[in-house]
Write a protein that holds these residues in place. Structure first.
Motif, PDB file in Angstrom:
ATOM      1  N   TYR A 187       0.850  -1.189   0.000  1.00 38.63           N
ATOM      2  CA  TYR A 187       0.000   0.000   0.000  1.00 38.63           C
ATOM      3  C   TYR A 187       0.889   1.243   0.000  1.00 38.63           C
ATOM      4  O   TYR A 187       1.660   1.459   0.934  1.00 38.63           O
ATOM      5  CB  TYR A 187      -0.917   0.019   1.219  1.00 38.63           C
ATOM      6  CG  TYR A 187      -1.787  -1.219   1.334  1.00 38.63           C
ATOM      7  CD1 TYR A 187      -2.992  -1.315   0.644  1.00 38.63           C
ATOM      8  CD2 TYR A 187      -1.388  -2.303   2.127  1.00 38.63           C
ATOM      9  CE1 TYR A 187      -3.787  -2.446   0.744  1.00 38.63           C
ATOM     10  CE2 TYR A 187      -2.172  -3.433   2.230  1.00 38.63           C
ATOM     11  CZ  TYR A 187      -3.371  -3.501   1.529  1.00 38.63           C
ATOM     12  OH  TYR A 187      -4.146  -4.621   1.631  1.00 38.63           O
ATOM     13  N   GLN A 188       0.773   2.034  -1.066  1.00 36.88           N
ATOM     14  CA  GLN A 188       1.523   3.280  -1.174  1.00 36.88           C
ATOM     15  C   GLN A 188       0.570   4.363  -1.659  1.00 36.88           C
ATOM     16  O   GLN A 188       0.002   4.259  -2.746  1.00 36.88           O
ATOM     17  CB  GLN A 188       2.688   3.139  -2.149  1.00 36.88           C
ATOM     18  CG  GLN A 188       3.686   2.057  -1.781  1.00 36.88           C
ATOM     19  CD  GLN A 188       4.884   2.026  -2.714  1.00 36.88           C
ATOM     20  OE1 GLN A 188       5.520   3.045  -2.959  1.00 36.88           O
ATOM     21  NE2 GLN A 188       5.197   0.848  -3.234  1.00 36.88           N
ATOM     22  N   ALA A 189       0.381   5.405  -0.844  1.00 33.54           N
ATOM     23  CA  ALA A 189      -0.596   6.438  -1.183  1.00 33.54           C
ATOM     24  C   ALA A 189      -0.375   7.653  -0.304  1.00 33.54           C
ATOM     25  O   ALA A 189       0.318   7.589   0.715  1.00 33.54           O
ATOM     26  CB  ALA A 189      -2.019   5.905  -1.001  1.00 33.54           C
ATOM     27  N   MET A 190      -0.997   8.762  -0.704  1.00 33.30           N
ATOM     28  CA  MET A 190      -0.987   9.984   0.095  1.00 33.30           C
ATOM     29  C   MET A 190      -2.431  10.330   0.442  1.00 33.30           C
ATOM     30  O   MET A 190      -3.336  10.171  -0.396  1.00 33.30           O
ATOM     31  CB  MET A 190      -0.356  11.130  -0.695  1.00 33.30           C
ATOM     32  CG  MET A 190       1.104  10.893  -1.062  1.00 33.30           C
ATOM     33  SD  MET A 190       2.197  10.920   0.356  1.00 33.30           S
ATOM     34  CE  MET A 190       2.210  12.666   0.720  1.00 33.30           C
ATOM     35  N   PRO A 191      -2.686  10.822   1.670  1.00 26.46           N
ATOM     36  CA  PRO A 191      -4.043  11.269   2.003  1.00 26.46           C
ATOM     37  C   PRO A 191      -4.511  12.315   0.993  1.00 26.46           C
ATOM     38  O   PRO A 191      -3.792  13.293   0.736  1.00 26.46           O
ATOM     39  CB  PRO A 191      -3.881  11.872   3.397  1.00 26.46           C
ATOM     40  CG  PRO A 191      -2.647  11.243   3.956  1.00 26.46           C
ATOM     41  CD  PRO A 191      -1.741  11.027   2.784  1.00 26.46           C
ATOM     42  N   LEU A 192      -5.662  12.094   0.404  1.00 22.98           N
ATOM     43  CA  LEU A 192      -6.113  12.919  -0.718  1.00 22.98           C
ATOM     44  C   LEU A 192      -6.154  14.404  -0.378  1.00 22.98           C
ATOM     45  O   LEU A 192      -5.776  15.252  -1.194  1.00 22.98           O
ATOM     46  CB  LEU A 192      -7.488  12.441  -1.192  1.00 22.98           C
ATOM     47  CG  LEU A 192      -8.043  13.131  -2.434  1.00 22.98           C
ATOM     48  CD1 LEU A 192      -7.131  12.924  -3.635  1.00 22.98           C
ATOM     49  CD2 LEU A 192      -9.451  12.615  -2.746  1.00 22.98           C
ATOM     50  N   HIS A 193      -6.615  14.729   0.815  1.00 20.75           N
ATOM     51  CA  HIS A 193      -6.730  16.132   1.214  1.00 20.75           C
ATOM     52  C   HIS A 193      -5.703  16.506   2.287  1.00 20.75           C
ATOM     53  O   HIS A 193      -5.868  17.510   2.978  1.00 20.75           O
ATOM     54  CB  HIS A 193      -8.145  16.424   1.711  1.00 20.75           C
ATOM     55  CG  HIS A 193      -9.200  16.161   0.672  1.00 20.75           C
ATOM     56  ND1 HIS A 193      -9.321  16.916  -0.478  1.00 20.75           N
ATOM     57  CD2 HIS A 193     -10.166  15.203   0.599  1.00 20.75           C
ATOM     58  CE1 HIS A 193     -10.323  16.450  -1.208  1.00 20.75           C
ATOM     59  NE2 HIS A 193     -10.847  15.410  -0.583  1.00 20.75           N
ATOM     60  N   GLY A 194      -4.682  15.683   2.450  1.00 13.41           N
ATOM     61  CA  GLY A 194      -3.616  16.000   3.376  1.00 13.41           C
ATOM     62  C   GLY A 194      -3.748  15.277   4.703  1.00 13.41           C
ATOM     63  O   GLY A 194      -4.801  14.765   5.073  1.00 13.41           O
ATOM     64  N   TYR A 195      -2.639  15.262   5.433  1.00 14.04           N
ATOM     65  CA  TYR A 195      -2.594  14.575   6.722  1.00 14.04           C
ATOM     66  C   TYR A 195      -3.429  15.294   7.786  1.00 14.04           C
ATOM     67  O   TYR A 195      -4.124  14.662   8.586  1.00 14.04           O
ATOM     68  CB  TYR A 195      -1.148  14.462   7.208  1.00 14.04           C
ATOM     69  CG  TYR A 195      -0.349  13.425   6.469  1.00 14.04           C
ATOM     70  CD1 TYR A 195      -0.440  12.073   6.786  1.00 14.04           C
ATOM     71  CD2 TYR A 195       0.511  13.792   5.439  1.00 14.04           C
ATOM     72  CE1 TYR A 195       0.296  11.115   6.116  1.00 14.04           C
ATOM     73  CE2 TYR A 195       1.260  12.848   4.754  1.00 14.04           C
ATOM     74  CZ  TYR A 195       1.141  11.509   5.093  1.00 14.04           C
ATOM     75  OH  TYR A 195       1.863  10.565   4.414  1.00 14.04           O
TER      76      TYR A 195
END
Length: 393
Positions: A187-195
């Motif tokens: 699983y590799q991803a960034m929070p869509l609207h930020g941390y």
């Protein structure tokens, strides 16, 4: 009366606050010295409207389905695979070292089998792997060690790799294929609207109260609570009884540039040049569209906010003294990087917090069972999760 006082609003404290409030109906007070939640993962929009990470790049990756699904209750995700280039010998080459790195540096056209033999020819025999230097030279030899690792480590840690535990450079792989991803987790991803938005949702519950700009020492004698969860520095909690645990810190220099993009990769490392170790371009992480771009330079330093526990044998021995005190302290639970003096990735801190919640739940259930007839049946932490509907929030 609060059931729990939680010191620290980073991953460890926020995950435990959310679990205790929503799953155990506990009343929780979260306090943090800083003016914001989310700990070192805090992000915000700068004056130009670009989303930046205040404390340097935070890239989410994990092999834990449980951790990923848990955090997915509080954010949608932007798929993202992290890539890093290193500035070496006047060229930008993939880091970690892979097939393309070797071919570009040496002007070769090796295939995967040939590059494996090439690296074996460079590697030095090290009978016992003890230090970070041993790890690297035993894999890729002295020349690549000097080009990629030695000076970077000196800048980052303020000491030579030969003085550091093998764990420091063991984290960085060497590849014989063309895979240029920095991480290979499932699983590799960034929070869509930020941390920060993710943390806001995590802490959005009537049972959770948050006090920022607050040192827990200032309120501990005035606000009643039953138990404490502590995610700050463990040596600080015990008033440095055995001395200070060593940490490395960072200074961040943020800049906004009047151009749409700047770097050839999301992060560029500078092992041998400049006082900074790397530059990050945030739009490459977040996917944000903006006519300008924001970057950050990272300058390692000895003093400042504690970021990285220094992995040396004598430091581990010092920590074990504090751990013994922590284990003997009733109704105080120590969790997170600073409280356990370990360099954890974000997902590891989340997993540690979920594990502690399970232990607290089991302890509570045992106390109830001592007073009531036994009740059969149980559920795992993940079985109890109820996904949130972002459309309703």
């Amino acid at each position: 009366m609060f059931d729990y006082l939680i010191v620290g609003a980073g991953f460890a404290g926020s995950v435990l606050a959310e679990r205790l409030a929503t799953r155990s109906n506990k009343k929780v007070l979260v306090v943090d010295k800083r003016s914001h939640i989310a700990g070192n993962a805090y992000d915000h929009y700068n004056e130009e409207g670009i989303l930046v990470h205040k404390y340097g790049p935070h890239i989410f990756h994990t092999n834990s389905k449980d951790v990923f699904e848990y955090l997915s209750n509080f954010t949608d995700w932007r798929p993202y695979e992290h890539r890093v280039l290193a500035s070496v010998d006047g060229q930008l080459v993939p880091m970690p070292i892979n097939l393309d790195t070797i071919n570009k540096l040496y002007g070769l056209s090796l295939n995967s089998f040939e590059v494996e033999q090439f690296l074996e020819s460079l590697a030095e025999e090290v009978p016992v792997i003890r230090t970070s230097e041993d790890v690297v030279v035993s894999k890729v030899g002295r020349e690549l060690y000097e080009k990629f690792f030695r000076n970077y480590t000196r800048k980052q840690w303020g000491m030579d790799p030969s003085e550091l535990d093998k764990s420091v450079t063991s984290r960085v792989p060497t590849r014989t294929n063309r895979d240029d991803r920095y991480f290979t987790d499932t699983y590799q991803a960034m929070p869509l609207h930020g941390y920060t938005r993710m943390f806001e949702r995590m802490l959005d519950h009537p049972n959770i109260k948050v006090m920022l700009n607050t040192d827990y020492h200032d309120i501990i004698d005035f606000i009643p609570f039953k138990e404490m969860i502590f995610s700050g520095p463990v040596d600080e909690y015990f008033d440095f009884k055995y001395g200070k645990l060593p940490y490395r810190s960072l200074e961040f220099k943020h800049e906004t540039l009047n151009q749409e993009s700047y770097l050839a990769a999301p992060v560029v490392n500078y092992p041998n040049d400049n006082l900074y170790t790397r530059i990050t371009e945030f739009k490459a992480l977040t996917g944000q569209k903006h006519p300008k771009t924001a970057i950050v330079y990272e300058y390692p330093k000895a003093e400042g906010d504690p970021y990285y526990p220094v992995p040396r044998l004598e430091n581990a021995e010092l920590y074990n003294k504090y751990k013994k005190l922590a284990d003997e302290t009733p109704n105080v639970h120590f969790v997170g990087r600073l409280a356990t003096y370990k360099y954890y990735n974000m997902d590891q801190v989340v997993a540690q917090a979920l594990t502690l919640y399970k232990k607290l739940t089991e302890k509570s259930e045992e106390a109830v069972k001592a007073k009531k007839p036994a009740i059969t049946g149980s559920a795992s932490i993940m079985d109890k999760l109820v996904p949130r509907d972002p459309a309703k929030e």
